[in-house]
Design an enzyme around this catalytic site. Structure first.
Site, PDB file in Angstrom:
ATOM      1  N   ASP A 232       6.270  -5.617  -0.892  1.00 42.94           N
ATOM      2  CA  ASP A 232       5.926  -6.276  -2.156  1.00 42.94           C
ATOM      3  C   ASP A 232       5.019  -5.388  -3.013  1.00 42.94           C
ATOM      4  O   ASP A 232       4.225  -4.611  -2.496  1.00 42.94           O
ATOM      5  CB  ASP A 232       5.205  -7.593  -1.834  1.00 42.94           C
ATOM      6  CG  ASP A 232       5.112  -8.501  -3.048  1.00 42.94           C
ATOM      7  OD1 ASP A 232       5.848  -8.273  -4.031  1.00 42.94           O
ATOM      8  OD2 ASP A 232       4.287  -9.430  -3.023  1.00 42.94           O
ATOM      9  N   GLY A 233       5.149  -5.541  -4.333  1.00 48.97           N
ATOM     10  CA  GLY A 233       4.192  -4.915  -5.244  1.00 48.97           C
ATOM     11  C   GLY A 233       4.723  -3.751  -6.067  1.00 48.97           C
ATOM     12  O   GLY A 233       3.941  -3.082  -6.751  1.00 48.97           O
TER      13      GLY A 233
ATOM     14  N   GLY B 182       6.497  -3.845  -8.771  1.00 48.31           N
ATOM     15  CA  GLY B 182       6.308  -4.139 -10.196  1.00 48.31           C
ATOM     16  C   GLY B 182       4.865  -3.939 -10.617  1.00 48.31           C
ATOM     17  O   GLY B 182       4.569  -3.280 -11.621  1.00 48.31           O
TER      18      GLY B 182
ATOM     19  N   GLU C  19      16.415 -15.388  -3.883  1.00 49.10           N
ATOM     20  CA  GLU C  19      15.725 -15.789  -5.125  1.00 49.10           C
ATOM     21  C   GLU C  19      15.661 -14.630  -6.138  1.00 49.10           C
ATOM     22  O   GLU C  19      15.528 -14.856  -7.339  1.00 49.10           O
ATOM     23  CB  GLU C  19      14.290 -16.251  -4.822  1.00 49.10           C
ATOM     24  CG  GLU C  19      14.192 -17.573  -4.049  1.00 49.10           C
ATOM     25  CD  GLU C  19      14.603 -17.460  -2.580  1.00 49.10           C
ATOM     26  OE1 GLU C  19      14.482 -16.356  -1.996  1.00 49.10           O
ATOM     27  OE2 GLU C  19      15.064 -18.472  -2.020  1.00 49.10           O
ATOM     28  N   ASN C  20      15.763 -13.388  -5.652  1.00 48.59           N
ATOM     29  CA  ASN C  20      15.659 -12.237  -6.568  1.00 48.59           C
ATOM     30  C   ASN C  20      16.815 -12.154  -7.567  1.00 48.59           C
ATOM     31  O   ASN C  20      16.720 -11.432  -8.571  1.00 48.59           O
ATOM     32  CB  ASN C  20      15.560 -10.914  -5.788  1.00 48.59           C
ATOM     33  CG  ASN C  20      14.210 -10.695  -5.126  1.00 48.59           C
ATOM     34  OD1 ASN C  20      14.107  -9.986  -4.130  1.00 48.59           O
ATOM     35  ND2 ASN C  20      13.151 -11.305  -5.660  1.00 48.59           N
TER      36      ASN C  20
ATOM     37  N   ARG D 249       3.071  -7.439   5.289  1.00 49.19           N
ATOM     38  CA  ARG D 249       3.363  -7.721   3.881  1.00 49.19           C
ATOM     39  C   ARG D 249       2.381  -6.914   3.035  1.00 49.19           C
ATOM     40  O   ARG D 249       1.168  -7.015   3.237  1.00 49.19           O
ATOM     41  CB  ARG D 249       3.239  -9.212   3.559  1.00 49.19           C
ATOM     42  CG  ARG D 249       3.542  -9.458   2.087  1.00 49.19           C
ATOM     43  CD  ARG D 249       3.626 -10.912   1.693  1.00 49.19           C
ATOM     44  NE  ARG D 249       4.093 -10.953   0.315  1.00 49.19           N
ATOM     45  CZ  ARG D 249       4.914 -11.843  -0.195  1.00 49.19           C
ATOM     46  NH1 ARG D 249       5.361 -12.815   0.538  1.00 49.19           N
ATOM     47  NH2 ARG D 249       5.284 -11.776  -1.452  1.00 49.19           N
TER      48      ARG D 249
ATOM     49  N   GLU E 222       2.743 -11.488  14.917  1.00 51.59           N
ATOM     50  CA  GLU E 222       1.438 -11.181  14.332  1.00 51.59           C
ATOM     51  C   GLU E 222       1.677 -10.848  12.865  1.00 51.59           C
ATOM     52  O   GLU E 222       2.672 -10.191  12.539  1.00 51.59           O
ATOM     53  CB  GLU E 222       0.806  -9.981  15.046  1.00 51.59           C
ATOM     54  CG  GLU E 222       0.490 -10.238  16.502  1.00 51.59           C
ATOM     55  CD  GLU E 222      -0.536 -11.345  16.689  1.00 51.59           C
ATOM     56  OE1 GLU E 222      -1.494 -11.405  15.906  1.00 51.59           O
ATOM     57  OE2 GLU E 222      -0.372 -12.156  17.618  1.00 51.59           O
TER      58      GLU E 222
END
Ligand code: FPP
Length: 251
Positions: free
Chosen positions: A19-20, A22, A66-67, A187, A206
């Site tokens: 993620d991240g 953008g 969802e993307n 993540r 974990e």
């Protein structure tokens, strides 16, 4: 490829929510697509490092169900990147014995991308090195619904009794059937969300949330994550080993 010195702290299965991209680009005043380009270079680095560390299964959340709601231009950029990534990298992956799999609704992917995806899966299907799952048009709820439909059909046809439905059966019917559940979920970019990823499979994983955008995540971060994992005590719902009271000898 394995590095025996580090094998002791290496999770068998690592899943990553990348993620991240953008925000990484926005923070530099650049277009989001540049974040995705940089993100795909990081995908290469992380696959290489995971393989080097001796990870058995690496699952990368590349594109969720969802993307598809993102602007067409961004969806096209991501699809183009996936295609060019596979074209550029598949020979090296194959040479290293990596088995590429794609988890998700393949039928939704544009035909030109699907063709490359299918060729890459076929090309590497007999390899017995690291399993590399690209989760594309993937949604965990959809995956579970698919599995439930198979169960219902088997019950309806008399092939299966309701009393025979158990966790092993459901696990085997997921796209990850036959693979161990992730030991570690990473993540990037600081969000505390699962985002419809591996809802069943992550039951005892974990979880490591890193305050770093995906394009800033590198091989060293992966090694640190593995070390962090090795310090966690995994109890799978059981109680921790009871420490002995002073003066009581172990038998
Ligand atoms: C999340 O960042 C990332 C994605 C939706 C896609 C992940 C894609 C890549 C890492 C590159 C392409 C992949 C391959 C395998 C070539 P975001 O766009 O949601 O970032 P934001 O939350 O900051 O907006």
């Amino acid at each position: 490829m394995t590095d025996s010195a580090s094998e002791s702290f290496v999770p068998q299965h690592i899943a990553i929510i990348m993620d991240g991209n953008g925000r990484w680009a926005n923070s530099r005043g650049w277009k989001r697509s540049l974040g995705h380009y940089r993100g795909s270079a990081k995908v290469k680095e992380i696959i290489r490092e995971a393989d080097k560390l001796g990870v058995k299964v690496l699952s990368l959340y590349c594109f969720s169900t969802e993307n598809w709601r993102r602007p067409l231009e961004e969806v096209e950029t991501l699809m183009r990147l996936l295609k060019s990534f596979l074209i550029k990298e598949r020979d090296e992956l194959h040479a290293n014995g990596v088995q590429v799999r794609v988890l998700g609704q393949l039928e939704k992917i544009p035909a030109a991308v699907r063709a490359i995806v299918t060729e890459t899966i076929d090309m590497t299907s007999k390899n017995n090195g690291m399993v590399l799952n690209f989760c594309i048009s993937y949604g965990s709820r959809h995956e579970i619904v698919d599995a439930v439909k198979v169960v219902a059909e088997r019950v309806q046809s008399g092939e299966l009794k309701p009393s025979e439905i158990n966790e092993e059966l459901i696990s085997s019917l997921l796209y990850t059937g036959g693979l161990p559940d992730p030991d570690l979920l990473i993540r990037t970019s600081g969000e505390f969300r699962i985002s419809n990823f591996f809802l069943w499979q992550l039951a005892y994983s974990e979880i490591l949330i890193l305050d770093k955008y995906w394009p800033d995540f590198g091989a060293e971060d992966l090694r640190n994550a593995c070390q962090h994992f090795s310090r966690r005590e995994r109890r799978f719902g059981a109680t921790p080993p009871t420490p002995l009271r002073p003066g009581i000898a172990a038998t």
